[in-house]
Design an enzyme around this catalytic site. Structure first.
Site, PDB file in Angstrom:
ATOM      1  N   GLY C 148      42.860  35.015  52.812  1.00 20.56           N
ATOM      2  CA  GLY C 148      42.057  33.987  53.221  1.00 20.56           C
ATOM      3  C   GLY C 148      42.123  33.806  55.047  1.00 20.56           C
ATOM      4  N   CYS C 149      41.052  33.150  55.406  1.00 22.50           N
ATOM      5  CA  CYS C 149      40.876  32.843  56.974  1.00 22.50           C
ATOM      6  C   CYS C 149      42.131  32.315  57.592  1.00 22.50           C
ATOM      7  CB  CYS C 149      39.564  32.365  57.176  1.00 22.50           C
ATOM      8  SG  CYS C 149      39.276  30.784  56.285  1.00 22.50           S
ATOM      9  N   TYR C 150      42.413  31.139  56.961  1.00 20.10           N
ATOM     10  CA  TYR C 150      43.468  30.423  57.495  1.00 20.10           C
ATOM     11  C   TYR C 150      44.993  30.954  57.333  1.00 20.10           C
ATOM     12  CZ  TYR C 150      40.677  25.779  58.374  1.00 20.10           C
ATOM     13  OH  TYR C 150      39.698  25.138  58.619  1.00 20.10           O
ATOM     14  N   THR C 152      45.514  34.319  57.220  1.00 21.37           N
ATOM     15  CA  THR C 152      45.688  35.447  58.151  1.00 21.37           C
ATOM     16  C   THR C 152      46.263  34.933  59.594  1.00 21.37           C
ATOM     17  OG1 THR C 152      43.716  36.641  56.932  1.00 21.37           O
ATOM     18  CG2 THR C 152      44.064  37.035  59.387  1.00 21.37           C
ATOM     19  N   ALA C 153      45.314  33.952  59.881  1.00 17.30           N
ATOM     20  CA  ALA C 153      45.787  33.675  61.363  1.00 17.30           C
ATOM     21  C   ALA C 153      47.082  32.906  61.412  1.00 17.30           C
ATOM     22  CB  ALA C 153      44.632  32.527  61.750  1.00 17.30           C
TER      23      ALA C 153
END
Lengths: 334, 334, 334, 334
Positions: C148-150, C152-153
């Site tokens: 997921g994007c969140y 990953t960061a």
């Protein structure tokens, strides 16, 4: 002075919200009726930003109830819906400011560009609610057709120059509107990602506001070339207008004289911007001339001068009170 | 094929950055020289987004060093600065793509709208770098004047209709540009708060890109009415153009035929938008006709087709390689 | 080297579009199959910005056809839909990068936060596609669950500090995402007017990306406090992360050592911004420490490092080619 | 009631403009003096959006003249400048609402974070102008230190939970502000292109508003971890606050009780957004609790509740009139 009871029908959209915001603190008007077609919900559900500021029940529209509770009604409804409501309401003693397109045009023009009209008698009686043109007629009217946003900004910019333009000149109106003009309904076109960092024309040369402009500047439709564009802003409308003039004129001076006593028009020495009128009823106008071409630039807040605050001015006039009462003059800047 | 050494003078601005981005991965060009007037700084200091992507020293400009290190130079400098650099460089054997206005106009037009020209011999020799008009001349030139952003979008939109327009028609160009067109320098006008939720015209009927457009569509300056506007976007440029035509024409068909083999022009069936060309060298064009008025809408990325990627196409042509080499076709959408 | 045929299932959304953009010019991968659930349309209809760049028919998904035409498939589908497609595809010899949440979590965590899982055998075999953590496992996998994007960061920001944090510290993740993260579907929440000039948290402390983060930093769900916010931008994601550390540390130095050989992570000396990574696969990270509290700030492009370009890295690894092949490093700045 | 003469010193900035907007239509206050350090210009030159709404000469500041003309002065000046002006003014009989940081902090805290203080006697006497905390003290004060924007939103969010938080918990404040908070001065940081489509932290853990928050929630500076971020909006401020609580609490209920009679605080059932308070003096607050962590989200208009409308409330209190007089409650929505 006693309160004057007024109502809003079509309170769920942006112009309905703006009407509410203007009326909450109005010195004479009291919001006595708020309705949508469906009803059955608290106002703060539809407009959470008004929580603890103003609360009421939203009713399902009923003509008899509306007329019973109010001396004047604002209709902020889609065209075609509106004329059916007005028709019903005309059996009662209630004044109406209609924000739709239904009572703005001559019958044949309306039916050419919209649909069949079901309320021709009232169409005959209605007055076009642009105070600078029809202040007196508005004051004695019971049904005012509130102008479209593009026509408001365009007509006010063109009108002062009608005597100076070249016979048979084409009038080019390159107009730009913020997204709130497209209404609250979601679509791919109003998705944030579609609008942000973007800009494009739409309905090029075919938009229905063109005949409205033509009618009130007394020109043939074919002489008005109107192309609207969508701006990546919430509010605001800018009309950039071009026409040929007989000779180069002092455009600013002409504007100043024409609007010398008008409280809702400002003449600017530099090109107008939409931010300086955002949140107000002002129409700011700038003009300049070169090589026989006149460029006029006008700016309004599409939701206020282009809809709700102009409707309020009309209502003030119709009820015999100061036209500026509770009309906003201070912009949202910065 | 061996690498071709190229350089960028004026690397600190937006167009300098775009040139760097295009050249970093170019198949044949190698960035061998990067300079500003001041120099003395690492590239990643000026453009932190390029950290770990590409690094080099930024030199203080020296004509001899630039010419020694490069076969071709891109000059991304303000007008007036640029002609002084070109003059110096012309003593050496180096080809130049100049992104300033200094070599675009005929001498008298230039001096009327800008300032005295100090490098007349090179002005004589320069070629206007609009590939669709001057592809062959560019290929054999040593000095190409890269077109302005507004002229690129305007000329490409007008050119196909020159044979259809009414004799003596006025051409109205209502243009809109993103803020990056105003450059990297800060001012009240480019402050976020001034631009956001705002829109206005500037330099109405007096902008210096008007004579550039007039020259390359072969019309008198007085027949071009040009008004630029500032959009609340970073990139993008839209030109909305109006002219009278002899009779209603199939505008899309005319565009398609005119640009049938052009790789950097796309003809669209609906009004063009700036987002679909953002990040690319495309000029998208739409046109429609009504009541004798032709509306043409063209969109480009002001920093790419309006500056740096068009400069790259010119450089490709001048060095005898495929004009599309490393030119961007894929938009930043969404 | 011969081309490797790849396909995209779920080509209509933003991540599908990003995959197309990355694959069009890929050195080894060839787009041989593009599908949605419905199919029956040309690609340029769904994504007009790709007109004249890349065109193909969009098929209605068929597992057998997809497997026949491709060696590797990207699935850009909603969770639950995806696992049904993977299940079907697992009967064929085709590698899969799945961008949904369906194969990222342990079974019980998945079923607690999403729904019943219908493809448990493949869930067992899947590898979490965060190259910095699982590079080797990805290379030998046939089914990669793209993060997921969140997560990953967040994971990339937390991981280097796991040995320095206080036992039992709470990890606070205050995350901000551009609107494209909410997908292409229109709703009141993604209407331009709702997002513009606005900002708010959503799913506070209850978002489903929290357990994904917890799982891959090996902590209990209850120690991760995750609150996402919606930014008025199209792209970009910033995670601001807070945790207690045993003593004040040289956070930048720790980051630099931890990611010393990682091509897709940059350590910055000043707080990171989303624009510098927009258009790239970079995760930029900054950190600083004071009074026993460590603040870590990480930025990615939610559609690229947070989805499609990370999927491409995974695909490169799975097919045995250079992981950086055709991965974007140059930001959209300005 | 007679008019009360008031003045604004520092009228050129954003907070000066907001003060003007609030005072133009104030029921009791009359703008009798408007000054900047330089003076010598008409108001409408500095703030063109007020053309034809309100006009006056802007004076160069003179303490004696200001005191002669006004009963109360608003100072909208940079810190350090402000204390010199207050010192001068204290020889006269005039009340002051100071919007700078100069009178907000205890002496040693001020001198640690700002500079030497030159007006210690008045610092002793000043009252912190947060009405919810110091309503009575404000009413009897002659010098009110108007709170900072971040402290206003933070303190109001933290205060109700002081009795519920874990002893020794860290308070994490992840704050986001619109660009107007950075002032009207242009810089690379406030250039439209730098802000648009961007987001980043700044002054991480070192911002000077942290000690102000600490002082008024009665905690040690080291227990407040404060990181502000810049939003791509003109207005608005959101504070996302995290702390450990002894046990999970009904946070909404606690908020409702705490602020039961407060007219400028609204408790919301869903995460607050900045648009719903834009244009108003409201502080909207939402809170939720999970696994021993409390998340509180508060939103204000940074220029109004965070500066000018709060200053107006303070002035109303100091002059013995209704604190809500002419204070804005209706948001700019949409």
């Amino acid at each position: 002075m006693n309160h004057i009871n007024v109502g809003i029908v079509g309170a769920s959209g942006y112009t309905g919200l703006e009407l509410l915001k203007l009326l909450i603190n109005h010195k004479y008007f009291k919001i006595s009726y708020v309705a949508t077609t469906e009803g059955g919900v608290k106002l703060s559900r539809l407009h959470p930003s008004l929580s603890e500021v103003f609360e009421c029940d939203i009713e399902a529209f009923s003509a008899s109830e509306a007329a019973l509770k109010c001396e004047l009604l604002f209709l902020a409804l889609p065209h075609q819906v509106s004329m059916n409501y007005v028709k019903e309401l005309s059996e009662y003693d209630v004044k109406i400011v209609d924000l739709s397109a239904d009572y703005r045009l001559e019958l044949d023009t309306y039916e050419k560009h919209y649909c069949l009209h079901v309320d021709k008698p009232n169409l005959q009686k209605s007055v076009y609610g642009l105070p600078e043109l029809f202040r007196e007629e508005i004051a004695s009217s019971v049904l005012v057709a509130n102008p479209g946003c593009y026509p408001t900004a365009s007509i006010l910019a063109i009108q002062p120059f009608l005597n100076y333009m070249k016979k048979d000149t084409q009038i080019i109106i390159d107009a730009k509107s913020g997204v709130s003009g497209a209404g609250k309904k979601c679509s791919e076109k109003t998705h944030y990602v579609s609008i942000n960092e973007n800009h494009h024309a739409y309905a090029a040369l075919t938009h229905r506001h063109a005949p409205e402009i033509a009618q009130y500047v007394n020109m043939s439709e074919s002489k008005i070339s109107f192309v609207p564009h969508l701006l990546p802003t919430t509010r605001g409308m800018l009309c950039s207008i071009y026409m040929s003039v007989e000779k180069d004129i002092d455009a600013i001076e002409i504007l100043k004289e024409y609007y010398i006593n008008e409280p809702f028009v400002r003449i600017r020495q530099t090109p107008v911007d939409i931010k300086s009128v955002g949140g107000t009823n002002y129409c700011d106008i700038f003009a300049t001339c070169k090589d026989g071409v006149l460029f006029v630039s006008s700016a309004i807040d599409n939701l206020l001068r282009g809809a709700s605050s102009q409707a309020l001015v009309n209502a003030n006039l119709m009820m015999g009170i100061d036209e500026s009462e509770s009309v906003p003059f201070i912009a949202y800047v910065p």
